[in-house]
Structure formats: structure tokens, C-alpha cells
Design an enzyme around this catalytic site. Structure first.
Site, mmCIF file in Angstrom:
data_model
loop_
_atom_site.group_PDB
_atom_site.id
_atom_site.type_symbol
_atom_site.label_atom_id
_atom_site.label_comp_id
_atom_site.label_asym_id
_atom_site.label_seq_id
_atom_site.Cartn_x
_atom_site.Cartn_y
_atom_site.Cartn_z
ATOM 1 N N THR A 152 6.081 -6.803 -7.839
ATOM 2 C CA THR A 152 4.756 -6.153 -7.924
ATOM 3 C C THR A 152 4.790 -4.853 -7.111
ATOM 4 O O THR A 152 5.202 -3.826 -7.628
ATOM 5 C CB THR A 152 3.614 -7.083 -7.437
ATOM 6 O OG1 THR A 152 3.938 -7.600 -6.157
ATOM 7 C CG2 THR A 152 3.388 -8.214 -8.428
ATOM 8 N N LYS A 178 10.631 -11.976 -4.702
ATOM 9 C CA LYS A 178 9.725 -10.829 -4.691
ATOM 10 C C LYS A 178 8.702 -11.003 -3.575
ATOM 11 O O LYS A 178 8.365 -12.114 -3.182
ATOM 12 C CB LYS A 178 9.032 -10.635 -6.049
ATOM 13 C CG LYS A 178 8.199 -11.761 -6.583
ATOM 14 C CD LYS A 178 6.750 -11.781 -6.204
ATOM 15 C CE LYS A 178 6.086 -10.443 -6.286
ATOM 16 N NZ LYS A 178 4.686 -10.582 -5.789
ATOM 17 N N THR A 189 6.594 -19.904 -0.268
ATOM 18 C CA THR A 189 6.588 -18.443 -0.151
ATOM 19 C C THR A 189 6.131 -17.782 -1.430
ATOM 20 O O THR A 189 5.915 -18.467 -2.424
ATOM 21 C CB THR A 189 7.990 -17.931 0.188
ATOM 22 O OG1 THR A 189 7.924 -16.509 0.300
ATOM 23 C CG2 THR A 189 8.975 -18.275 -0.907
ATOM 24 N N GLU A 275 4.930 -4.370 2.463
ATOM 25 C CA GLU A 275 4.119 -3.226 2.046
ATOM 26 C C GLU A 275 3.976 -2.212 3.176
ATOM 27 O O GLU A 275 3.466 -2.524 4.248
ATOM 28 C CB GLU A 275 2.740 -3.701 1.574
ATOM 29 C CG GLU A 275 2.835 -4.404 0.224
ATOM 30 C CD GLU A 275 1.494 -4.939 -0.269
ATOM 31 O OE1 GLU A 275 1.377 -5.141 -1.472
ATOM 32 O OE2 GLU A 275 0.592 -5.148 0.548
ATOM 33 N N ASN A 401 -2.972 -0.988 0.254
ATOM 34 C CA ASN A 401 -3.950 -2.059 0.097
ATOM 35 C C ASN A 401 -5.389 -1.587 0.024
ATOM 36 O O ASN A 401 -6.277 -2.342 -0.350
ATOM 37 C CB ASN A 401 -3.756 -3.094 1.199
ATOM 38 C CG ASN A 401 -2.509 -3.897 0.939
ATOM 39 O OD1 ASN A 401 -2.423 -4.573 -0.067
ATOM 40 N ND2 ASN A 401 -1.528 -3.781 1.823
#
Lengths: 406, 406
Positions: A152, A178, A189, A275, A401
Site C-alpha cells: 500500500t 507489506k 502483523t 511511513e 497520514n
């Protein structure tokens, strides 16, 4: 142990593929992993009360103890909080995949990742599954396509394969994973798919997976958020031809150690690609009372936004590390704590027996400007040792985000 | 209840002052609050295992149950993780203040806030305390100076005073507070100083404070980090002349309600001024099993970086709210949850009975672009209701904490 190419297609008898079918705007979004020979399976799943329907589907199959042939996974849509329709759609994904391979739907595991609360576009999926099923192969490219199709916000693929020997045969374990947000696995997870040709019983496979996960996937955190879809699956088709592993012993240990390395590699890769992350942080605590206390302390440090931003800013603000330990809810003597930071830039003691050490800010900066930093904590509460991994908190985390409905 | 001017000097008999003495680079950094008449006191302190020496000092005085005359507080240095010297310095701060007012050092409470792990510059403090002691006054300006002198990364002063009546007399409660990082109070909070002229026993004062704190200071979070120095102190000198409150009843209730409003105002102000915060978030949960479950759920939502960044980006990403509830560790039925967002920009239902509601993105944006947003969560687990406050996570939070050794 020997690192080899190929990830999920490295083990004998496994094929994989992935392609863009139209769930996401343009990137690959559907993956299939398939073994002609039926596999025993092991799985670990999110502890979040809000569970994706795919998690419910896979748990049911695992509990029944039946063999399976493969996994179908989509990215771009988590199919979580989607009600009765969500469950029907998961079952339909399994049925469509089963049809393509002339097997039963209960022999297909299903995973989804992406936005929560939106029903899957089943027309797109109905066309996409046969399309990808036709493309699967035992090649590196097939594995690469599958690995790309489950990503993603990840910025790189997480793939690994290791070859090892047990008595009388060599075997292979390969995996893909991922991230890279909502990462604070509890018991399981994000997505991790592992294939192996080892010949093992389901009970021993599950035992090895549980043990490996406790010290790898469950020891990482990106943002402290446990997803609704976290899933790690291992498929073992037995094609290595080794004597069946049905009890603990030398062969089981060899298999476990190899599986541990695969899990650790995928888990740490996920943190490294957290991220907005610019730095991989490893917290190692020695002299802690027990594993659970150590895990709580390490995660308290790694989830502290103040600690994470200090590392982003390369600031040796050990007071934040010490404070985060202090509020973790684990009793300890603060006067018996040492804190040291280490990287290829050097090593600097910051706290000794609960008191600040006079250190060179310049040397500390040199340690902290590296992209991989270890925080070594020595306590005086016992003999346990734990290691956990996290990342820093950067502007880009906020950007990603604040902008992206993931 | 009547809002009045003056904060900590509003109640009869209290003086205050604050000035720059040289701990920080240039801003005011030492505050004194003083009552000629001795005060009963109540206090609440950090639960962090790593405690500042001032916290230890104040707890000892509170436990002895002796009356006190005032508080001396410095900003710019937390005097935490400073060992034996730290304890000596705290005692010396009390002694210097006592000397200035010809009282005993045990009659002086001490607070420190700022960087951890650096010893106090005692030469600067030895000169500064008499300097500030000379300046204190019962004026609004004195209170303002004290309130400014306890700030660190705060961008505005948090001050309030309320006048109320009990049988036969009117009384006043005034308070000041400071944030604005490392804010996730556990049992106590950052710094909050409250003065009142009510005539009350220490036992009842402590009872009122504990009750008020549980639903105010302990329900806020900026970054999930519990400081080493969190302290709320209330001093009551009895000058209001009311009949001594020594038991529960109408007068105690009146006093509690007023104290609650003062605590709530300071607590919410601290969140509003959270580091980098652009939005105040209020999470209200109805139908939860009990207070503790509600608090855990609300704080799980408010400490989620994914939720916080979604609010920063004005993204109605309710999936993140729902997921944060799911991993809070509190059992509940996800199929009986409603989530609604509300602000002066409007009201939008996002989730109804665990399923997404089709909503207008435009309307949701209008709600979320406001600076004060409520998240209303309806559950079906019981009849308890809780409210907690937090803030969003912005680029500026990362900037402030990546740059500043606080």
C-alpha cells in the site's frame, strides 16, 4: 543457512503472480500464491476486536485443520467494517480463486489490506482473479509481482528466501510482507506470506510460527496502531521430501531458526519502510526481569512520539527514553539503569546508574545521523534480554497520514 | 459560579510573582505563590517511576499533613534524573524561599519543569529567589507573571478564577497551568497550581482534588508521554471565612463543582495549546461498561497517531477511530457502535451499528476544518459516559520536538 532468490516461489512447488486489476488507481492490487500439492498451514492474526472478514475466514480454516492450496490477496481495500456483505465478498474471493484452480473454496486463504469500511468492488475482482490465476508461475518474476501487489504505502518490496538442510534433505523458506502504517502488531502483523517445501505437521508448523512471531513481528512498531487485518500465513507443501517433522528435535530447531530469520527479515523491513521513517531504531534491553516486562519497556520507548521525534532530529535526548521507560507500567529501579546509543557512527553512553553521563554532543550527533541506530539499555532486574524495532517520526509521516485515506 | 480576573491571586490572601532570573535564555523562569496565612494543601503527582526530586519533596510534605505557605517553581530545568544533588537542590530552593519569608523550608512546595538530567544552576537560583520574593503582590499582574514564569513550549498562559458561594460566605478558586509536551497525565499532570480562600480540612481538600482530577487532568493527552514532573497543587488558606468544610454535603459539593471547573479549564487549555496542535479534539463515549473502559477507549483513540494525523488533514477517516477502539484491550461488540463527528461546522454520522454510513465528504470536511471537534461514540455495553480531550498531530509537533531538547 543460505540466502537465495525468489521469495515465495523459491520453495519447491509454489507458484505466484500479481497484477493490476482496478481496485487501486493504477498499481498492482491482486496477488495469488498457489501450490499444486496441498499444504499444511499456520497463521497468526490481529487481536483487534474490529476484525476484517478475511481474518475471520482464515481463522476458521486454520481451526478446522484442513489443508489448503494457496492465498488470494488484494490491496487497496481492507474489507473491514463492511458487515455481512464483507463476509460474503471474502467467501466469493475464495470461490473465484477455487474455480480458477478446480479446488474447493475452503482450500483458499484470503487477505485484504487498504481502506477500512468500503465494500470490495466485486465486479472488478471477479474479472481480476482469473486474469491473475492465468499468470502465476514458479519464477522470481511471479514472486516479485505477488509481492508488489500486496503493497500500500510501502516504498519497497519485502522479500526473502533461505535454503537450509535437515536430516536427509534440503528445504527452503521464502516470504513476502507489506507495511507500512498502522503497524503495531499484537500477536500477528500486517501481511506476511511465507511458503516452504518442508515436510511438517500442522501442529509443529503452528508452534514454530508462534515462537518466531513473538520475537519478530510482535516486536516491531511503526505508529502504535494495531490494524484490523494483520495476518501472517505460512504454507508448507512437503515437497522437500524430508522425514516428516512431527515433534521437537534437531530438525524442528533447524526449521524454526530458518523461519525465525525469514520472519525477522520481513518484520524489520517493514519498520525500515515505516511511513515517513528516516531511521531504523533497535532497542535492546538487557537485565530485565522477564520477556513481557522487556517488551513493554521497549515498546514504550519505541512508541513515544517524543523519543521518535528526537531521533528524527538527531537529538541525544535520553531524558525522553528514560521517561518513557518510567511510565511503561513496569516496576524497576531507575538508579540502576544505563542507556547507550550505537550506530556505525560510533557509540556514546548517555546514562549510567540513573545519572547523566557528560558526553560529546558532536559524537552523539555522529551516532544519530546514521540511518540505523541501536539503543542499548542495561537494567538490574533480572537476566532476560529483549530486542524490539521501531522508527522515527518525521514530517512525512504527518504528510502521508494527513493526506491519504488508508 | 462567576468567572473573575486574577487567577492565583484572586482568592483572598494570596500573592504571586514571576521573573526572568537566568535559567532559560531570556523568558521568565521563576515563579512564587505565597499566602501569609498557612494553607492546607492537596496534591497529585506523576506516576512515572522516574520522578523529579521536587515530586518527592512535595509528596513528603503532603504525607506529613503539615500546613504550607506557598510554592516556588522554576521552568527551563526539570531537576529530574539528577541524583543526590537534585534532592539537595530542591531542598535548597525551599530553604531559600523560606528565608525570604521567614518561614520553615518544610512550608514551601517546589516544582521544576524543563530539560531532564541537568543539575539546576543554584547560583542563579540563589540570587533569583530573593529577587522574585520581593516582587510578589496580590495583583493580577503578579499572577500573570507567575503564570508566564512556569511556561516552557506553551504559546499562551492558562489562567482562570471563579467565585462561588457556600453557606454564609463567598469563596474563590484560581489556578494557573502549563503544558504543552510530554502530556498524558497519569493520576496527576504537568504543572497546575490552584489557590483558594475556602475554609476546608486537608482531608476534604484532597478528596475534592482527587475527584476533580480523575475527570479533567487525567482525561487529557497531547502525545501519550507521562512526564517525570507532573504535579497539581491546591492551597487553601481559609480566608473566605466560611464554616469549615470537614465532611461531604452541600458546601463540599459547591466547592468540588467549582474546583472541577477550574481543573477542567486548565486541563483543556493545556490540550488546546498542545505542541503543534491545530485542533482540540473531544471524545465523548456513551453506553460504555464503566469509567475505566471508557477512559481506555477514549485515550486509545486520542493517542493514535493515525487518528491524530487524519484530524490534522481534515480527513473523515473513521476507520482509524474504529480500529483504535478495537485494539484498546477493552471487550465490546463492534456491531453496536455508532461514530459521529460534530463541530460548529455541522454534524455528520460516519458509522452506524458497526457499518459505514454514506456521508457527504464535503459536509464532513466542513466539520473537520473547525478548530474544535467532537467525536461522539455510542456503544451498547452499559450506561457509563466519559469525556476525554486531545489534539491533532501536525508538522509543527515534529518540528518542535525534533529541534528542541525539552
Amino acid at each position: 543457512m543460505k540466502l537465495i532468490q525468489g521469495s515465495v516461489t523459491a520453495a519447491k512447488g509454489f507458484k505466484a503472480g500479481g497484477d493490476f486489476i482496478g481496485i487501486k488507481a493504477k498499481k498492482k492490487d491482486l496477488a495469488i500464491i498457489y501450490s499444486e500439492k496441498p499444504c499444511v498451514m499456520a497463521g497468526a492474526f490481529t487481536q483487534n476486536i474490529v476484525k476484517a472478514s478475511s481474518v475471520v475466514w482464515n481463522k476458521t480454516i486454520l481451526e478446522k485443520g484442513e489443508k489448503v492450496h494457496g492465498i488470494v490477496a488484494n490491496s487497496g481495500n481492507a474489507n473491514a467494517a463492511t458487515g455481512e456483505q464483507g463476509h460474503k465478498d471474502t467467501e466469493q474471493m475464495a470461490a473465484l480463486t477455487a474455480e480458477a484452480f478446480s479446488i474447493q473454496k475452503e482450500e483458499v486463504l484470503v487477505c485484504s489490506t487498504g481502506v477500512i469500511g468500503v465494500n470490495l468492488p466485486m465486479d472488478v475482482i471477479a474479472k481480476g482473479i482469473p486474469q491473475v490465476a492465468k499468470q502465476i508461475s514458479g519464477t522470481e518474476e511471479g514472486a516479485k509481482n505477488a509481492s508488489d501487489a500486496i503493497l500500500t504505502t510501502d516504498t519497497f518490496s519485502k522479500t526473502i528466501a533461505i535454503e537450509e538442510e535437515v536430516e536427509g534433505a534440503s528445504f527452503t523458506i521464502g516470504g513476502i510482507g507489506k507495511g507500512s502504517g498502522m503497524i503495531h502488531p499484537n500477536m500477528a502483523t500486517m501481511l506476511g506470506f511465507i511458503t516452504t517445501d518442508i515436510n511438517i505437521t500442522q501442529e509443529m508448523l503452528q508452534k514454530a510460527l508462534k515462537k518466531a512471531i513473538d520475537t519478530t513481528f510482535n516486536m516491531i512498531t511503526v505508529d502504535g496502531d494495531t490494524s484490523t487485518n494483520d495476518t501472517v500465513l505460512v504454507l508448507a507443501n512437503g515437497e522437500a521430501g524430508n522425514k516428516l517433522i512431527d515433534t521437537e528435535g534437531k530438525d524442528f530447531d533447524k526449521f524454526f531458526e530458518t523461519l525465525y530469520e525469514v520472519c525477522k527479515y520481513i518484520a524489520v523491513s517493514i519498520v525500515r519502510d515505516g511511513e515517513g521513517a528516516t531511521k531504523l531504531l533497535e532497542v535492546n534491553i538487557k537485565g530485565v526481569a522477564d520477556f513481557t516486562s522487556g517488551k513493554t519497556l521497549a515498546k514504550s520507548v519505541l512508541t513515544s512520539n517524543l523519543v521518535k521525534t528526537a531521533f528524527f532530529g538527531a537529538d541525544a535526548n535520553w531524558g525522553r527514553i528514560f521517561a518513557a521507560m518510567g511510565y511503561a507500567g513496569v516496576p524497576f529501579n531507575p538508579d540502576r539503569v544505563d542507556i547507550t546509543i550505537e550506530s556505525i557512527g560510533g557509540i556514546v553512553n548517555l546514562l549510567k546508574q540513573g545519572l547523566p553521563v557528560k558526553f560529546s554532543e558532536e559524537k552523539a550527533k555522529k551516532v544519530l545521523l546514521e540511518s540505523e541506530i541501536k539503543v542499548l539499555i542495561q537494567m538490574d532486574e533480572g537476566v532476560a534480554e529483549v530486542t524490539a524495532w521501531g522508527c522515527d517520526l518525521s514530517y512525512d509521516y504527518v504528510k502521508i497520514n494527513g493526506d491519504y485515506r488508508s
